[in-house]
Motif scaffolding. Sequence first.
Motif, PDB file in Angstrom:
ATOM      1  N   ARG A 242      -3.423   5.445   2.350  1.00 14.93           N
ATOM      2  CA  ARG A 242      -4.349   4.972   1.311  1.00 14.93           C
ATOM      3  C   ARG A 242      -3.964   3.584   0.820  1.00 14.93           C
ATOM      4  O   ARG A 242      -4.837   2.744   0.553  1.00 14.93           O
ATOM      5  CB  ARG A 242      -4.377   5.971   0.143  1.00 14.93           C
ATOM      6  N   ALA A 243      -2.662   3.334   0.703  1.00 16.87           N
ATOM      7  CA  ALA A 243      -2.198   2.024   0.238  1.00 16.87           C
ATOM      8  C   ALA A 243      -2.551   0.918   1.226  1.00 16.87           C
ATOM      9  O   ALA A 243      -3.036  -0.154   0.839  1.00 16.87           O
ATOM     10  CB  ALA A 243      -0.691   2.066   0.007  1.00 16.87           C
ATOM     11  N   LEU A 244      -2.305   1.174   2.506  1.00 17.97           N
ATOM     12  CA  LEU A 244      -2.596   0.158   3.523  1.00 17.97           C
ATOM     13  C   LEU A 244      -4.101  -0.074   3.658  1.00 17.97           C
ATOM     14  O   LEU A 244      -4.537  -1.218   3.871  1.00 17.97           O
ATOM     15  CB  LEU A 244      -1.992   0.573   4.862  1.00 17.97           C
ATOM     16  N   ASP A 245      -4.875   0.987   3.542  1.00 12.34           N
ATOM     17  CA  ASP A 245      -6.329   0.817   3.582  1.00 12.34           C
ATOM     18  C   ASP A 245      -6.807   0.007   2.386  1.00 12.34           C
ATOM     19  O   ASP A 245      -7.733  -0.809   2.509  1.00 12.34           O
ATOM     20  CB  ASP A 245      -7.020   2.183   3.603  1.00 12.34           C
ATOM     21  N   TYR A 246      -6.188   0.223   1.241  1.00 17.94           N
ATOM     22  CA  TYR A 246      -6.519  -0.582   0.060  1.00 17.94           C
ATOM     23  C   TYR A 246      -6.224  -2.059   0.321  1.00 17.94           C
ATOM     24  O   TYR A 246      -7.058  -2.926   0.039  1.00 17.94           O
ATOM     25  CB  TYR A 246      -5.715  -0.102  -1.156  1.00 17.94           C
TER      26      TYR A 246
ATOM     27  N   GLN B 281       0.324   6.448  -8.141  1.00 14.15           N
ATOM     28  CA  GLN B 281      -0.691   5.836  -7.277  1.00 14.15           C
ATOM     29  C   GLN B 281      -2.096   6.130  -7.790  1.00 14.15           C
ATOM     30  O   GLN B 281      -2.414   7.262  -8.175  1.00 14.15           O
ATOM     31  CB  GLN B 281      -0.555   6.339  -5.841  1.00 14.15           C
ATOM     32  N   SER B 282      -2.954   5.129  -7.779  1.00 16.69           N
ATOM     33  CA  SER B 282      -4.340   5.287  -8.212  1.00 16.69           C
ATOM     34  C   SER B 282      -5.187   5.901  -7.099  1.00 16.69           C
ATOM     35  O   SER B 282      -4.790   5.910  -5.930  1.00 16.69           O
ATOM     36  CB  SER B 282      -4.928   3.933  -8.620  1.00 16.69           C
ATOM     37  N   ALA B 283      -6.350   6.358  -7.457  1.00 18.29           N
ATOM     38  CA  ALA B 283      -7.240   7.021  -6.500  1.00 18.29           C
ATOM     39  C   ALA B 283      -7.655   6.096  -5.364  1.00 18.29           C
ATOM     40  O   ALA B 283      -7.912   6.558  -4.247  1.00 18.29           O
ATOM     41  CB  ALA B 283      -8.468   7.559  -7.232  1.00 18.29           C
ATOM     42  N   ASP B 284      -7.729   4.790  -5.627  1.00 21.83           N
ATOM     43  CA  ASP B 284      -8.151   3.850  -4.584  1.00 21.83           C
ATOM     44  C   ASP B 284      -7.014   3.457  -3.645  1.00 21.83           C
ATOM     45  O   ASP B 284      -7.201   2.647  -2.741  1.00 21.83           O
ATOM     46  CB  ASP B 284      -8.787   2.604  -5.200  1.00 21.83           C
ATOM     47  N   GLY B 285      -5.816   4.032  -3.859  1.00 23.41           N
ATOM     48  CA  GLY B 285      -4.683   3.749  -2.989  1.00 23.41           C
ATOM     49  C   GLY B 285      -3.725   2.712  -3.513  1.00 23.41           C
ATOM     50  O   GLY B 285      -2.652   2.501  -2.938  1.00 23.41           O
ATOM     51  N   SER B 286      -4.074   2.051  -4.611  1.00 27.33           N
ATOM     52  CA  SER B 286      -3.238   0.977  -5.154  1.00 27.33           C
ATOM     53  C   SER B 286      -2.316   1.501  -6.240  1.00 27.33           C
ATOM     54  O   SER B 286      -2.416   2.648  -6.682  1.00 27.33           O
ATOM     55  CB  SER B 286      -4.112  -0.134  -5.727  1.00 27.33           C
ATOM     56  N   TRP B 287      -1.405   0.611  -6.656  1.00 24.68           N
ATOM     57  CA  TRP B 287      -0.602   0.828  -7.857  1.00 24.68           C
ATOM     58  C   TRP B 287      -0.915  -0.313  -8.809  1.00 24.68           C
ATOM     59  O   TRP B 287      -0.848  -1.481  -8.422  1.00 24.68           O
ATOM     60  CB  TRP B 287       0.888   0.845  -7.535  1.00 24.68           C
TER      61      TRP B 287
ATOM     62  N   PRO C 248      -2.129  -5.496  -8.633  1.00 21.28           N
ATOM     63  CA  PRO C 248      -2.034  -4.357  -7.725  1.00 21.28           C
ATOM     64  C   PRO C 248      -1.696  -4.704  -6.282  1.00 21.28           C
ATOM     65  O   PRO C 248      -1.080  -3.893  -5.591  1.00 21.28           O
ATOM     66  CB  PRO C 248      -3.420  -3.699  -7.821  1.00 21.28           C
ATOM     67  N   VAL C 249      -2.073  -5.862  -5.811  1.00 22.09           N
ATOM     68  CA  VAL C 249      -1.722  -6.229  -4.440  1.00 22.09           C
ATOM     69  C   VAL C 249      -0.210  -6.309  -4.287  1.00 22.09           C
ATOM     70  O   VAL C 249       0.366  -5.778  -3.327  1.00 22.09           O
ATOM     71  CB  VAL C 249      -2.375  -7.571  -4.029  1.00 22.09           C
ATOM     72  N   TYR C 250       0.442  -6.941  -5.237  1.00 20.58           N
ATOM     73  CA  TYR C 250       1.903  -7.069  -5.199  1.00 20.58           C
ATOM     74  C   TYR C 250       2.581  -5.702  -5.228  1.00 20.58           C
ATOM     75  O   TYR C 250       3.401  -5.384  -4.359  1.00 20.58           O
ATOM     76  CB  TYR C 250       2.361  -7.916  -6.387  1.00 20.58           C
ATOM     77  N   THR C 251       2.249  -4.896  -6.222  1.00 21.37           N
ATOM     78  CA  THR C 251       2.915  -3.600  -6.372  1.00 21.37           C
ATOM     79  C   THR C 251       2.603  -2.684  -5.204  1.00 21.37           C
ATOM     80  O   THR C 251       3.480  -1.946  -4.731  1.00 21.37           O
ATOM     81  CB  THR C 251       2.487  -2.934  -7.693  1.00 21.37           C
ATOM     82  N   THR C 252       1.384  -2.719  -4.706  1.00 16.74           N
ATOM     83  CA  THR C 252       1.008  -1.870  -3.573  1.00 16.74           C
ATOM     84  C   THR C 252       1.740  -2.289  -2.304  1.00 16.74           C
ATOM     85  O   THR C 252       2.217  -1.443  -1.540  1.00 16.74           O
ATOM     86  CB  THR C 252      -0.516  -1.922  -3.360  1.00 16.74           C
TER      87      THR C 252
END
Length: 341
Positions: free
Chosen positions: A36-40, A305-311, A318-322
């Motif tokens: 989910r994180a990478l897809d985000y 982790q958020s529902a969209d895959g990010s933090w 969010p890009v940095y933390t993810t």
Amino acid sequence: MNRVLALTLAWLVLASGAELQAARKTDPKVAGAVQRALDYLAREQRPQGYWEAQHSQYRVAMTALAGNALLCEGSTTTRGKYSRQIQLAVDYLIERSRKNGLIGYQNDYHYMYGHGFSMLFLSQVFGEEEKEQRREELKYVLTKAVDFCGKAQTKSGGWGYVSAKDGNDFDEGSTCITQVQGLRACRNAGIPVPKEIIDKAVTYIEKCTTKEGGVQYSIRGGGARPPITAAALACMFNSGEYESEYTKRLLAYCKKNLTVTGGSSRSFGHWHYAHYYYAQVMYRLDGNEWDKYIRDLSNTILRRQSADGSWKEGHVGPVYTTAINATILQLENGFLPIYQR
């Protein structure tokens, strides 16, 4: 010839067995969170190839960090699910390479961060690049980047947010660590790096270290910082320094001052940054200590982790933390040389 073939087949069987064993050990919850994180991150990449932090900041640094997280999955510029995104990121950073060797924007008041992370990312790409023309292009960009880095070093041996010339010889620990790891990654990839540059940087870091084993914000002071200490320790481990007395001091300080639970609300700032580096250290230590650490760290990360895959923690965005969290959760993949045991 038959013997060579037999040995090759035996190696493939062993490698396949190791991969299957690693796959069996992978926690499905972690694997799902990483996916989910990478897809985000893939969705957040701009058509021009870059990622950015809040308020459209730090495009070069975010591009390198996000690209690095995608590389950890096993994709390259020519193969894998995220090959297109990685290729666009490489194109963007190569286009940002200036005549003086800086990868980034001269008017960015933190450009040395982007430069250091770009050396790290592009050096990992360079090792896997199959196209000869692109390899030569990457080699040229990285060689110029190393040269710029050496010229940007301060008299004390560190680096600041900008070059020594642009920043009145100011330096601070976190930027210094970013350059050192980027330089080591370049050297490991076969890019010439003058030994004296890294030697001066290591001396700088040692001079920033307190009696307790913590690394200060700057050689001018600022107090010991757990995140910078973890970053310094990771760089020492990158160079194979596992057993020196200095390394042991840093490790003891980190074990005392870095906690896993609680996330970014802990008593020290830059929680994700700290564990990005500390996880690299613990992974190289291996054994039961790593198993417990990554289990506890993964549980803490996954809960946020958020529902969209990010933090969405922290002030950078969010890009940095993810990108940071996705890299931590993929260390055991072992695809990138800079993170390998």
